[in-house]
Design an enzyme around this catalytic site. Structure first.
Site, short mmCIF file in Angstrom:
data_model
loop_
_atom_site.label_atom_id
_atom_site.label_comp_id
_atom_site.label_asym_id
_atom_site.label_seq_id
_atom_site.Cartn_x
_atom_site.Cartn_y
_atom_site.Cartn_z
N ALA A 1 0.82 -1.21 0.00
CA ALA A 1 0.00 0.00 0.00
C ALA A 1 0.85 1.26 0.00
CB ALA A 1 -0.92 0.00 1.22
N THR A 2 2.01 1.19 0.66
CA THR A 2 2.90 2.35 0.66
C THR A 2 3.26 2.74 -0.76
OG1 THR A 2 3.82 1.81 2.83
CG2 THR A 2 5.16 3.20 1.41
N CYS B 1 7.65 6.39 23.49
CA CYS B 1 8.78 5.63 24.04
C CYS B 1 8.96 4.30 23.33
CB CYS B 1 8.57 5.37 25.52
SG CYS B 1 8.92 6.83 26.51
N ASN C 1 -5.99 3.13 11.36
CA ASN C 1 -5.32 1.95 11.88
C ASN C 1 -5.16 1.95 13.40
OD1 ASN C 1 -3.62 4.14 11.01
ND2 ASN C 1 -1.86 2.94 11.64
N THR D 1 8.42 -7.52 -12.75
CA THR D 1 7.98 -8.89 -12.96
C THR D 1 6.89 -9.24 -11.97
OG1 THR D 1 10.16 -9.56 -13.73
CG2 THR D 1 8.70 -11.31 -12.95
N SER E 1 -3.56 -3.50 0.83
CA SER E 1 -2.36 -4.30 1.07
C SER E 1 -2.75 -5.70 1.53
CB SER E 1 -1.54 -3.60 2.15
OG SER E 1 -0.40 -4.33 2.43
N ALA E 2 -2.18 -6.73 0.91
CA ALA E 2 -2.59 -8.11 1.17
C ALA E 2 -2.35 -8.56 2.59
CB ALA E 2 -1.86 -9.06 0.21
N HIS E 3 -1.25 -8.12 3.20
CA HIS E 3 -0.91 -8.71 4.49
C HIS E 3 -1.81 -8.21 5.62
CE1 HIS E 3 1.44 -5.50 6.66
NE2 HIS E 3 1.51 -5.02 5.44
N GLN F 1 -7.08 -0.51 6.05
CA GLN F 1 -7.69 -1.06 7.26
C GLN F 1 -9.16 -1.39 7.06
OE1 GLN F 1 -6.19 -2.00 9.98
NE2 GLN F 1 -4.17 -1.19 9.45
#
Lengths: 396, 330
Positions: free
Chosen positions: A71-72, A326, A153, A239, A201-203, A181
């Site tokens: 997606a990026t 943090c 997200n 490819t 995005s697939a993941h 999301q």
């Protein structure tokens, strides 16, 4: 016991998806663009995968769904492509997005600002949602692109993108939504929302990492980011990631089939977890649960810093995340946390839990027990969430 | 950027075993109450530092023997990440058995060192060093409360970089002595700015009173001023020749070159009906000083102007001013 409650970060690959990808590594491994049979034997599976993508998003044949690496990449392509097509030539000079977008959107926009583009970052209200009026107030006929995410997200809050796309079009601007999301969690129908572009995005929906896509309405022009060969109709070179594409198609098909399951079972487990959390003192959950994706909880745990919370959860095998400064590599506070509301401590006390269709009731019950223990232990250490005797004069 | 920076490691991977153990089982966590202190004849001191909005807060309890000023017992409570909790625990432990004055000397570097598994490996990754700074600050607050003074009185130097404990004085000195030109050099020489990076420039993790970019600019300006006043002093004392041409300001260089030309060059050109004027002086990146001249009168158009005369002019200036001079006729 290991319990994975960080599905907004990434998801497990569905075993059925893994299974369908397998032949394309050591059996049908040819380059699909080659003439010979090694190449052509992957074509049927690729065509099936594309069918699954088009059906899953309800795109029409005249649209393009171009496969990218993530997606990026899709997001960068849209933002920079619109810059090349409509801003460089002086036609337009303005982009609108929001303060709570994914870093890919924000960083790409900040980069364009260094090239002289004006960018407006719409603020959010205390629920973390962009209000439509703010868009109306800042859009002009020089706006080239409006980019607003479908669901956030961190919070899971769903944004009113259908109305926003309409407003964008009234002013002659293009509309892109980061659908990462939303796809696989809530019904996504690109024809209904009438967006020009959507990244995904697939993941995030139980597909493999390293493959994503960009939906392009009516195959409208968009200057390529990756020039080279003739792949993807000449729009995006590289490819074809055959196993990735085959996996992503199958993952989307399964995810769409399970949308009712998400809305019912996953939501029920999420709500159960949320109710148990709310029984504990000093817990503030962000946003109305019916206005969120059915799997997400963002909660401020008073008196406990985010990284410390994650540490205890991790010790007991539970994965979660936080927007706390943090916990990040560069100590930068998550802008979403800062943008939401007046409570400055959300930036440091946030805990994000995100379920999936693979989360079980047993796992939720275990998570509740661990959470309670962790909250008790960490608050016993905390200097800020406890009774302060009034005879000592030091100030906080 | 290099290989080791490419795959971001988990912050937790870099925690020492001691830090992890303390995070799981803080040894000195708790409170001391007024009653407990009274029973033992000790004075109770409670000090707070930090706030939830900063992401780090700690409360320190001391039970002090007023006759000896020795801290008999110390306990802490903390809102913060794993490093903050481990640091606060270590800090409390280091206080016990020390006098209040000795405890004030404990720094965050002592605390971090005490959390190491072995002397060579830092206990926490660089960006987490600042969590241990809080430890030092709360001790100051406790000591101030005990003595009834302002906490600031314990700081005898202005700290620019709290994580590495580098003072303003040290940084300025290092810039001057080593003729540093960039913030990176300051970090390399002093470690200031190597950890949480807040002190480098505004907009970092925390706001600071002093930033390295400003200190560098101001110090270099001071150095330039220093050069000029040194030259002026040398003139008054008549010892100008002790300063070299290369240390002059542009205006001083121009004056020196004009003087040399007036003395040894111009008379000869004028005798032959020519002259020259100086158009510009520029210092180059490779350390030379270029003098741009224009020939006048009979000199312009003369063949010697690019050969013999030019060499003569250049050698006079090279001898009387600096070998780094080049003359360029326009």
């Amino acid at each position: 016991m290991r319990v994975y409650l960080d599905n907004n970060a990434t998801t497990i690959v569905d075993p059925k998806v893994f299974e369908i990808m397998e032949p394309f590594f050591v059996q049908s491994y040819g380059n699909p663009n080659s003439l010979h049979q090694f190449g052509s034997e992957s074509h049927p599976a690729l065509r099936d995968a594309m069918d699954q993508l088009y059906t899953g998003l309800n795109a029409k044949d005249a649209d393009d769904i171009v496969v990218t690496s993530c997606a990026t990449e899709s997001i960068n392509w849209v933002i920079k492509g619109v810059y090349f097509d409509h801003i460089v030539n002086g036609e337009k000079n303005h982009i609108i997005t929001s303060e709570v977008e994914h870093p890919a959107v924000i960083a790409a926009c900040k980069f364009l600002e260094t090239l002289g583009v004006q960018v407006t970052y719409l603020p959010v209200n205390e629920k973390g949602v962009v209000e439509i009026q703010t868009l109306k107030d800042s859009i002009t006929d020089k706006t080239a692109l409006v980019s607003i995410m479908w669901a956030n997200n961190e919070t899971g809050m769903i944004f009113p993108i259908k109305e926003m796309a309409k407003i964008a079009h009234e002013y002659g601007a293009l509309f892109h939504t980061d659908g990462v999301q939303a796809v696989g969690k809530i019904p996504v129908d690109v024809q209904d929302v009438d967006v020009d572009f959507m990244s995904f995005s697939a993941h995030k929906f139980h597909g493999p990492k390293g493959v994503g896509g960009l939906y392009i309405k009516d195959s409208q022009p968009l200057t390529s980011l990756l020039h080279g060969g003739e792949h993807m109709g000449g729009r995006r070179s590289g490819t074809l990631n055959v196993p990735g594409i085959v996996g992503m198609g199958k993952a989307l098909e399964i995810a769409v089939e399970n949308l009712d399951f998400e809305k019912n079972t996953v939501k029920r487990l999420r709500d159960k977890l949320e109710d148990e959390i709310l029984k504990i003192d000093g817990m503030l959950v962000v946003g109305d649960r019916d206005e969120r994706t059915p799997n997400t909880i963002l909660v401020s745990v008073k008196g406990i810093e985010g990284e410390a919370m994650l540490w205890d959860l991790n010790k007991h095998g539970i994965a979660a995340s936080t927007g706390s400064a943090c916990a990040s590599e560069d100590l930068e506070s998550n802008p979403v946390m800062e943008a939401i509301g007046a409570e400055a401590d959300l930036a440091h006390t946030a805990l994000r839990l995100s379920l999936s269709r693979f989360t079980t009731e047993e796992e939720i019950d275990y998570a509740v027990l661990v959470l309670r223990k962790a909250v008790i232990r960490l608050r016993s250490i905390s200097s800020t969430f406890s009774y302060k005797p009034d005879w000592h004069e030091s100030k906080l | 950027m290099a290989r080791s920076d490419l795959i971001g490691g988990s912050i937790w991977d870099a925690y020492s075993q001691k830090v992890q153990d303390l995070m799981n089982n803080p040894q000195n966590m708790g409170e001391i109450t007024e009653e407990e202190a009274k029973e033992k004849g000790l004075k109770l001191i409670v000090a707070d530092f930090g706030a939830e909005s900063c992401g780090d807060a700690v409360r320190l309890y001391w039970a002090v023997d007023e006759s000896t000023n020795i801290i008999k017992d110390a306990k802490f409570k903390s809102f913060g990440c794993g490093t903050a909790i481990a640091s606060s625990d270590t800090m409390a432990e280091l206080c016990v058995g020390k006098t209040v004055d000795a405890a004030v000397k404990i720094t965050n570097i002592d605390v971090e060192f005490a959390m190491r598994d072995n002397p060579d490996t830092p206990a926490v990754p660089p960006q987490k060093m600042h969590c241990s700074v809080m430890a030092y600050d709360v001790i100051k607050a406790a000591a101030a409360s005990y003595k009834g003074v302002d906490a600031e009185s314990f700081e005898d130097e202005i700290m620019v970089c709290e994580c590495a404990r580098v003072s303003l004085g040290t940084i300025k000195e290092v810039i001057k002595i080593n003729d540093l030109h960039t913030v990176e050099e300051i970090t390399n020489y002093t470690k200031a700015g190597a950890f949480c990076k807040s002190c480098i420039k505004p907009g970092g993790h925390e706001d600071r009173e002093y930033y390295l970019v400003d200190i560098l600019k101001d110090t270099r300006a001071e150095m330039e001023m220093g050069k000029m006043s040194a030259l002026a002093d040398a003139k008054i004392a008549g010892s100008e020749s002790e300063l070299s041409f290369d240390d002059y300001t542009m205006v001083q260089k121009l004056k020196a070159v004009e003087a040399a030309i007036d003395k040894d060059i111009r008379p000869m050109l004028v005798m032959d009906g020519g002259n020259l004027e100086i158009l510009d002086i520029k210092d180059t990146d490779d350390g030379n000083t270029d003098i741009y001249i224009r020939y006048l009168g009979a000199c312009s158009g003369c063949a010697s102007s690019s050969t013999g005369t030019l060499f003569a002019i250049e050698s006079v200036l090279k001898e009387e001013c600096s070998p780094k001079i080049r003359v360029l006729p326009i």
